[in-house]
Enzyme design. Structure first.
Site, PDB file in Angstrom:
ATOM      1  N   LYS A 171       0.850  -1.201   0.000  1.00  0.00           N
ATOM      2  CA  LYS A 171       0.000   0.000   0.000  1.00  0.00           C
ATOM      3  C   LYS A 171       0.882   1.247   0.000  1.00  0.00           C
ATOM      4  O   LYS A 171       2.021   1.191   0.456  1.00  0.00           O
ATOM      5  CB  LYS A 171      -0.843   0.025   1.284  1.00  0.00           C
ATOM      6  CG  LYS A 171      -1.991  -0.956   1.316  1.00  0.00           C
ATOM      7  CD  LYS A 171      -2.790  -0.794   2.600  1.00  0.00           C
ATOM      8  CE  LYS A 171      -3.964  -1.749   2.672  1.00  0.00           C
ATOM      9  NZ  LYS A 171      -4.971  -1.550   1.623  1.00  0.00           N
ATOM     10  N   ARG A 226     -10.419 -11.314   1.965  1.00  0.00           N
ATOM     11  CA  ARG A 226     -11.305 -12.325   1.378  1.00  0.00           C
ATOM     12  C   ARG A 226     -10.664 -13.707   1.401  1.00  0.00           C
ATOM     13  O   ARG A 226     -11.358 -14.721   1.419  1.00  0.00           O
ATOM     14  CB  ARG A 226     -11.710 -11.900  -0.044  1.00  0.00           C
ATOM     15  CG  ARG A 226     -10.570 -11.762  -1.004  1.00  0.00           C
ATOM     16  CD  ARG A 226     -10.936 -10.968  -2.237  1.00  0.00           C
ATOM     17  NE  ARG A 226     -11.033  -9.534  -1.961  1.00  0.00           N
ATOM     18  CZ  ARG A 226     -11.410  -8.620  -2.848  1.00  0.00           C
ATOM     19  NH1 ARG A 226     -11.729  -8.974  -4.084  1.00  0.00           N
ATOM     20  NH2 ARG A 226     -11.480  -7.355  -2.512  1.00  0.00           N
TER      21      ARG A 226
HETATM   22  N1  BES Z   1      -8.063  -3.634   4.320  1.00  0.00           N
HETATM   23  C1  BES Z   1      -8.208  -3.255   2.981  1.00  0.00           C
HETATM   24  C2  BES Z   1      -9.492  -2.470   2.712  1.00  0.00           C
HETATM   25  C3  BES Z   1      -9.601  -1.108   3.366  1.00  0.00           C
HETATM   26  C4  BES Z   1      -9.218   0.015   2.672  1.00  0.00           C
HETATM   27  C5  BES Z   1     -10.154  -0.982   4.605  1.00  0.00           C
HETATM   28  C6  BES Z   1      -9.355   1.255   3.250  1.00  0.00           C
HETATM   29  C7  BES Z   1     -10.284   0.271   5.178  1.00  0.00           C
HETATM   30  C8  BES Z   1      -9.893   1.383   4.491  1.00  0.00           C
HETATM   31  C9  BES Z   1      -8.245  -4.477   2.077  1.00  0.00           C
HETATM   32  O1  BES Z   1      -7.500  -5.548   2.491  1.00  0.00           O
HETATM   33  C10 BES Z   1      -7.719  -4.054   0.744  1.00  0.00           C
HETATM   34  O2  BES Z   1      -6.618  -3.603   0.701  1.00  0.00           O
HETATM   35  N2  BES Z   1      -8.529  -4.171  -0.280  1.00  0.00           N
HETATM   36  C11 BES Z   1      -8.130  -3.783  -1.589  1.00  0.00           C
HETATM   37  C12 BES Z   1      -8.749  -4.742  -2.563  1.00  0.00           C
HETATM   38  C13 BES Z   1      -8.277  -4.587  -3.955  1.00  0.00           C
HETATM   39  C14 BES Z   1      -6.820  -4.965  -4.084  1.00  0.00           C
HETATM   40  C15 BES Z   1      -9.130  -5.449  -4.833  1.00  0.00           C
HETATM   41  C16 BES Z   1      -8.619  -2.368  -1.848  1.00  0.00           C
HETATM   42  O3  BES Z   1      -9.694  -1.997  -1.376  1.00  0.00           O
HETATM   43  O4  BES Z   1      -7.897  -1.612  -2.471  1.00  0.00           O
HETATM   44 ZN    ZN Z   2      -5.465  -5.410   1.912  1.00  0.00          ZN
END
Ligand code: BES
Ligand code: ZN
Ligand code: ZN
Length: 509
Positions: A279, A353
């Protein structure tokens, strides 16, 4: 904090402050408590209303000293807004606002006047006052070596009813409110803790201690057992971290199976860096709250144990960190999940997931009548719904309808997104059964479509009724709210406890 329900005149209570909630643009009614008090004050309140200093707008707070006119030294007036726009959540809000004011002034005990509001029972109002009050005094200050003294000041909240009608019901609901609010605060405490402190192992220790204190059954699978079970999706996420994963099972009231079994599964990523699909560093520190789903389940299990709900409820919490390293999962890797289905990894940041897939298919062991999962699953949900609604998707209209109703009641609202089978196209993999990312369009929906693939079958061959709650936008507050401060909100505890209470009534029909 002590919560007491008392019958009597509010101006005669031995408290430091009394709280009077007043609707906007309404004349003080003769013979009402407010009028009585105003007479003792020589018309001060009426005067403030006339001059427009106190309008009664929602959450407006005015505090002043009584200088001996009544036994309490302070009065806090708080606005309820217009009567015809009233919602139960406004009680939580004004309760939170006035308790914050009382704390600021340094009061120890406050009394709130319980009045009837047409269309709402006085017991539900009492519960909301208690919830709002207890949620608002929560502060995550365990890492402050210098504590704010006034914060610990407020010791008592008294609910005052002028006659003895409904007193028993009020007491009962006040107790429920207390259990729910304290369980929410427990979930907030877990989610707020930094990742160096609350590792998967420590989260499991917390769950074990909770189980011991509240009479729940608890099983914790350590890495060997997780390997033996072939929960390879969970293991895949965990393999990049030096912290070992845990799979936590909390079980309440196995004997209540005849009334139905519900499995609750909560995502507990104790820190989500994204893994190899790293990230951006901005706000990455907030990803300690990626354990909010699992934390909520721990709060729910505590609450239902204290409430003695006549249902069988199982909480499943897969817990791990998501970190990059030489041993970490990589985009392109293929995992064989606990269910036997293979998953192609597109992004290691879509890890929630993966761990939930194993939990959801493991749920089959309990033969559930329904599965509810809760997770900070997608950033896309924050884009779609912002911070005021949890996303809900599922395969069962009755559960979703009940959850929507519960959302309104509990103050934790949900909003449905469609889960049509057309979205499955986006998660088809060329080389495995499914892939873990469906591209940018409808990110919240494809996240749910992925989870759906791992639902166990019912005895009749149909898929288990299921709902998925995406709390990415609601689990964390960046601004102070009327009764929730910055940081983790414990979202899901109020919603799910109320859902389980109402589910019993509905399934009895
Ligand atoms: N934990 C994150 C989602 C999240 C983002 C929670 C912002 C709270 C605030 C999750 O694991 C994630 O990173 N999801 C990705 C999925 C994508 C790669 C399909 C996302 O939302 O970018
Ligand atoms: Zn994530
Ligand atoms: Zn995550």
């Amino acid at each position: 904090m002590e919560i007491e329900v008392k019958e009597g005149y509010i101006e005669k209570q031995g408290v430091d402050g009394i709280i009077l909630a007043i609707f906007e643009k309404e004349k003080l009614q003769s013979k009402s408590a407010v009028m009585r008090i105003d007479n003792l004050l020589g018309g001060l309140i009426k005067d403030m209303v006339k001059r427009g200093e106190f309008k009664g707008k929602l959450n407006q707070v005015v505090a002043f000293t009584t200088r001996g006119a009544i036994s309490a030294r302070h009065i806090i007036l708080v606005g309820l807004g217009k009567r015809d726009e009233f919602k139960l959540d406004y009680i939580r809000q004004v309760s939170g606002k006035s308790m914050s004011e009382a704390t600021k002034i340094g009061m120890k005990r406050v009394a709130i006047l319980l009045e009837d509001i047409k269309g709402f029972s006085v017991d539900s109002i009492s519960r909301a006052y208690v919830e709002g009050g207890l949620l608002s005094v929560y502060k995550f200050d365990r890492y402050k070596t210098e504590k704010d003294e006034k914060r610990d000041g407020l010791k008592g909240l008294w609910l005052i009813r002028e006659d003895e009608r409904d007193l028993e019901k009020i007491e009962k609901e006040a107790r429920i409110g207390r259990i729910i609010a304290e369980s929410t605060n427990l979930a907030r405490d877990l989610a707020n803790q930094p990742a160096n402190e609350l590792t998967p192992t420590r989260l499991a220790d917390n769950a074990r201690r909770l189980a011991r204190d509240y009479g729940l059954d608890c099983k914790i699978f350590v890495e060997d057992k997780i390997k033996k079970l072939k929960m390879n999706a969970l293991l895949g996420v965990a393999q990049g971290s030096d912290e070992p994963p845990r799979f936590i099972i909390l079980e309440y009231n196995r004997k209540g199976r005849k009334n139905g079994t519900i499995v609750l599964a909560g995502k507990a990523i104790t820190f989500d860096s994204g893994g190899i699909s790293l990230k951006p560093s901005e706000k990455m520190e907030e990803m300690k709250y990626d354990k909010s789903g699992g934390s909520a389940i721990i709060g729910v299990m505590r609450a239902i144990a204290l409430l003695r709900l006549p249902l069988h409820v199982v909480g499943l919490i897969p817990a791990t960190e998501n970190l990059p390293s030489g041993s970490a999962l990589k985009p392109g890797d293929v995992l064989k999940s606990f269910s036997g289905k293979t998953i192609e990894i597109i992004s290691t940041d879509a890890e929630g997931r993966l761990i939930l897939a194993d939990a959801i298919s493991y749920a089959a062991r309990f033969k559930p009548d329904a599965i509810i999962d809760i997770a900070t699953l997608t950033g896309a949900c924050v884009i779609a719904l912002g911070h005021n609604a949890t996303g809900i998707l599922g395969n069962d209209d009755r559960i979703i309808a009940l959850m929507k109703e519960t959302g309104e009641k509990s103050g934790e609202r949900v909003w449905e997104l469609p889960l049509w089978k057309e979205y499955d196209e986006q998660i088809k993999s060329d080389i495995a059964d499914v892939k873990n990312v469906g591209g940018r369009p409808a990110g919240t929906i494809t996240g749910a479509a992925f989870l759906k693939k791992f639902l166990p079958d019912l005895a009749g061959g149909e898929k288990t009724p299921w709902a998925h709650l995406d709390i990415a936008g609601t689990a964390w507050k960046e601004k102070e709210g009327p009764y929730l401060s910055k940081g983790a909100t414990g979202v899901g505890v109020r919603l799910l406890v109320q859902f389980l209470m109402d589910y019993i009534d509905v399934s009895k029909l």
